[in-house]
Design an enzyme around this catalytic site. Structure first.
Site, mmCIF file in Angstrom:
data_model
loop_
_atom_site.group_PDB
_atom_site.id
_atom_site.type_symbol
_atom_site.label_atom_id
_atom_site.label_comp_id
_atom_site.label_asym_id
_atom_site.label_seq_id
_atom_site.Cartn_x
_atom_site.Cartn_y
_atom_site.Cartn_z
ATOM 1 N N ASP A 38 -20.122 13.118 66.506
ATOM 2 C CA ASP A 38 -18.953 13.617 66.729
ATOM 3 C C ASP A 38 -17.833 12.894 66.032
ATOM 4 O O ASP A 38 -17.654 12.122 66.178
ATOM 5 C CB ASP A 38 -18.970 13.569 68.188
ATOM 6 C CG ASP A 38 -20.130 14.153 68.922
ATOM 7 O OD1 ASP A 38 -21.000 14.686 68.390
ATOM 8 O OD2 ASP A 38 -20.069 14.109 70.362
ATOM 9 N N GLU A 47 -20.484 21.169 75.833
ATOM 10 C CA GLU A 47 -19.635 20.006 75.450
ATOM 11 C C GLU A 47 -18.828 20.435 74.040
ATOM 12 O O GLU A 47 -18.636 21.325 73.377
ATOM 13 C CB GLU A 47 -20.492 18.968 75.161
ATOM 14 C CG GLU A 47 -21.600 19.196 74.175
ATOM 15 C CD GLU A 47 -22.660 17.925 73.992
ATOM 16 O OE1 GLU A 47 -22.134 16.767 74.595
ATOM 17 O OE2 GLU A 47 -23.828 18.170 73.560
#
Length: 797
Positions: A272, A524
């Site tokens: 990420d 998410e």
């Protein structure tokens, strides 16, 4: 004396002849009966009926699906096959043991996917909804289990007849329940014969809540979820992630650096990531001629999750030119971790960081909190070097209010191991008036909390009344789906911050922008971008975090992965979002999860000068070396997404180098484009990946074991699922206990009355078997008498 001797010989010969005849008859009859039992076992296995769990009610065909019929099923039934294999166990399963569907076929083999799940008429769904899914033997039932299978078949048949009778006629001493209000009309309109409903079914239907007011923002419905899965299976080119050239993908050179936990130089993975952006426009900031990106990094196969600062010259597209300034919060922090977030520049050139602070001290339950800190940098321009000077104002901003968003304490009170906790991934955005907001991943609070009652909220379903009714009974009839539905309460939340830019606190808490009660427990990495006068909200999700096992298992079987990006649009930042492309689907997986080119964590970055295009960034999801030894998670090539004025989107065939965050005229690199062809030079699969089964234990976690390691790694399990021609495989490919007898029956047995092996004995209670036993006993007695006579004659002679 002579006559007497001859008489004895004749008598002895007659006895011997009778004994031999009876013995032979017994042996032949016993063997034929045992053989008949074996054949019967094979027939039972081949004709075993497979019970279908329905998830839709659009098809009016009433045929039963049997193992024999399955050969005629289309790929639209792919979810049904997956559900029959896994859900029939009807036990509460964990993430580990539910993710077992594998793919051995290329993605291009998917041909007909008109529906995600097998469809069954409403009346069939209703009549089967209160029964547990069958545990009856399938074609791999062992022959020595035939008696148990037949006994169960007999019981099942009896129960089915009783259920059929009870569904038509109410019990003599019981009062027939009645459907009430709106649900009665829905059931009748759906074509269900209400006289066949059981009292339990009627009582369940009467619990349905038909409130039309959404309690927690725009809802991702059960029907939306099915459509997203269907789109993924169909590999619609408008949404399928483009293929990358696997031979061009490489680990990030800048990932070799000091590890935050060990303090040693390690080859890290990166996943990420997010650029330092202008909080209003979303454009990548130009910091003294550099572009800055923050990313989560860690050592493979270790619970090592920390954020690092990376930098490159502004507009430089070369992946090799990225450099690493090191972990933002220093070294030696194994208990406190840092997860995803966002960042923007302050007026003095410092970075205002918003991130997820994670406390793992409570049995690694990952207590997540939204946090903020101010990061000051040093620049040594003559050395082309950026370093972290110091970090100030590190503090918790928000960790839930209990009403709009679930708190850690609320979660801990009810968690039984099947419930996800989420308070992370804060994304910063300023509105036109300069007000600052954080959009984040969360779970709904008591405003619209998780629980059994969500199954009875009609608004959660989102389809036609007929579709919803089928989905309702599907959930009730499958214990794992029901359990997942009960705990699912994913949300994308929003809070407003006060005016203290460097030390922000919460000024206002809003209801979620998006929520998925009963549907999904994880949505998410939200990302909000303003294009023109509209706000576009995007988020990543794994469908296997959803409740509909049939749908996500179907995607695993058809494609080999279940990841997607969903999107919504609104005229207002804080409310009123509607799904893009009707269901919310924007991007779908296109290759198996263990290929070198598999991706996730999609993050949309605006293209400067365009209000109709976005650059989609992501990472190669090879965490834990799932694609092979030495192949780490790394930045993926980026690609363009077209935003259409009718609230639809289209993936464009425009691709960049790995790690490109700024689209300009120099960004496009056609060499990074791949094809779904096994032996092509630019294939999306590396050699050996085509058809390789997916081990779901390796996918999507934070502590992953190596996949097909060449050299074993100490203290790490090394059990490859499909070893490539191993000399001594750790897991034998043949069963330890062979299915064939260890001592085979000789072709020409010397003893004609040798006992038959147990596996071939006839079933108890068989008439022929009883006759064989009697004849065998008689022959044994006569044989004993005859042998005694022979022995005596020998001694007399």
């Amino acid at each position: 004396m002579l006559e007497n001797k001859n008489h004895k010989k004749i008598s002895l010969s007659g006895k011997s002849l009778l004994m031999g005849t009876l013995s032979t008859a017994a042996i032949v009859l016993s063997a034929s009966t045992a053989n008949a039992a074996t054949i019967n076992a094979d027939n039972v296995n081949e004709n075993q009926t497979v019970e279908v769990t329905a998830s839709s009610v659009n098809n009016e065909n009433n045929k039963q699906v049997t193992e024999k019929d399955s050969a005629d099923k289309s790929t639209s039934d792919v979810a049904e096959d997956a559900n029959t294999k896994k859900s029939n166990e009807n036990t509460e399963t964990t993430e580990k043991n539910t993710q077992t569907v594998v793919t051995n076929a290329p993605v291009s083999d998917v041909k007909n996917t008109n529906t995600v799940t097998a469809e069954t008429p409403v009346d069939k769904v209703v009549n089967n909804s209160d029964q547990k899914t069958t545990n009856a033997a399938t074609t791999d039932t062992k022959k020595d289990d035939v008696k148990q299978v037949e006994k169960k078949d007999s019981v099942d048949k009896t129960n089915a007849e009783e259920n059929k009778d009870s569904s038509v006629k109410p019990a003599e001493n019981a009062t027939k329940a009645e459907l009430k209000g709106q649900v009665k009309d829905i059931v009748e309109e759906s074509g269900v014969d209400t006289s066949k409903l059981t009292n339990d079914q009627i009582n369940e239907l009467n619990k349905i809540n038909f409130s039309k007011e959404a309690k927690s923002g725009t809802q991702l419905t059960y029907n939306d979820f099915k459509k997203i899965a269907k789109t993924l299976i169909e590999q619609d080119a408008r949404y399928a992630i483009p293929f990358f050239n696997a031979s061009k993908i490489k680990n990030m050179p800048a990932a070799k650096t000091l590890d935050a936990q060990s303090g040693k130089v390690e080859d890290l993975e990166i996943w990420d990531s997010w650029p330092v952006q202008d909080a209003k426009t979303g454009y990548v900031s130009n910091w003294n001629g550099y572009q800055l990106v923050i990313g989560m990094m860690g050592v493979p196969n270790v619970n090592d999750n920390h954020i690092y600062l990376l930098y490159n010259k502004y507009g430089d597209n070369d992946f090799n030119h990225w450099k690493n300034a090191g972990p933002i919060f220093g070294l030696g922090t194994p208990v406190i971790q840092q997860w995803s977030g966002s960042a923007t520049l302050n007026k003095d050139g410092s970075i205002q960081l918003y991130y997820t602070k994670v406390d793992t001290s409570d049995n690694n339950t990952n207590h997540q909190k939204l946090a903020s800190a101010t990061v000051y940098l040093n620049l040594e321009k003559d050395q082309d070097k950026i370093s972290i000077a110091h970090v100030d104002n590190d503090h918790i901003v928000f960790e839930g209010d209990g009403y709009h968003y679930q708190t850690y304490d609320q979660w801990k009170e009810t968690n039984k191991g099947a419930d996800n906790i989420a308070m992370r991934d804060a994304h910063v955005i300023d509105d036109d008036n300069g007000n600052r907001y954080l959009v984040f991943e969360a779970s709904t609070g008591t405003e619209n909390y998780q629980g059994d009652d969500q199954i009875y909220q009609w608004l959660n379903y989102g389809g036609t009344n007929k579709d919803n009714l089928g989905d309702f009974f599907q959930i009730l009839s499958n214990s794992d789906i029901k359990d997942r539905a009960k705990w699912s309460n994913a949300a994308i939340g929003i809070i407003k911050l006060n005016d203290d830019v460097k030390n922000p606190s919460v000024a206002k808490v809003y209801s979620p922008l998006i929520s998925a009660p009963m549907v999904s427990d994880e949505i998410e990495r939200p990302d909000v971008v303003k294009l023109g006068n509209k706000y576009y909200l995007f988020a990543a999700t794994r469908l296997n975090r959803g409740s509909n096992d049939d749908a996500w298992m179907a995607t695993n079987k058809a494609v080999g992965d279940n990841v997607a990006m969903i999107g919504y649009v609104s005229d207002n930042l804080t409310h009123g979002y509607v799904p893009l492309n009707e269901s919310g689907v924007v991007l779908t997986a296109s290759v198996p999860a263990n290929w070198r080119t598999a991706t996730y964590s999609y993050y949309a970055v605006p293209v400067e000068g365009r209000d109709d295009q976005l650059l989609i960034t992501s990472y190669i999801t090879n965490r834990g070396e799932v694609a092979g030894k030495g192949m780490h998670a790394t930045w993926a090539p980026s690609f363009l997404l077209q935003i259409n004025p009718d609230n639809t989107t289209t993936v464009l065939a425009k691709m960049t180098n790995q790690g490109d965050w700024i689209w300009d005229d120099s960004s496009e690199n056609p060499d990074m484009m791949g094809v779904l062809e096994k032996d092509a030079p630019n294939s999306a699969a590396l050699p050996g990946e085509w058809g390789k089964p997916v081990d779901w234990d390796l996918i999507g976690g934070y502590n992953l074991k190596p996949h097909q390691p060449v050299t074993p790694i100490p203290n790490v399990p090394t059990t490859p699922e499909t070893p490539t021609t191993p000399d001594k495989p750790e897991v034998p490919t043949t069963p330890e206990v062979p299915t064939t007898p260890e001592t085979p029956t000789p072709e020409a047995p010397k003893n004609p009355v040798k006992k038959t092996s147990q596996s071939k004995l006839p079933k108890a209670g068989d008439k022929n078997s009883f006759a064989a036993v009697v004849l065998g006993a008689v022959s044994s007695i006569l044989g004993a008498v005859g042998l005694t006579g022979v022995s005596k004659r020998k001694r007399n002679n």
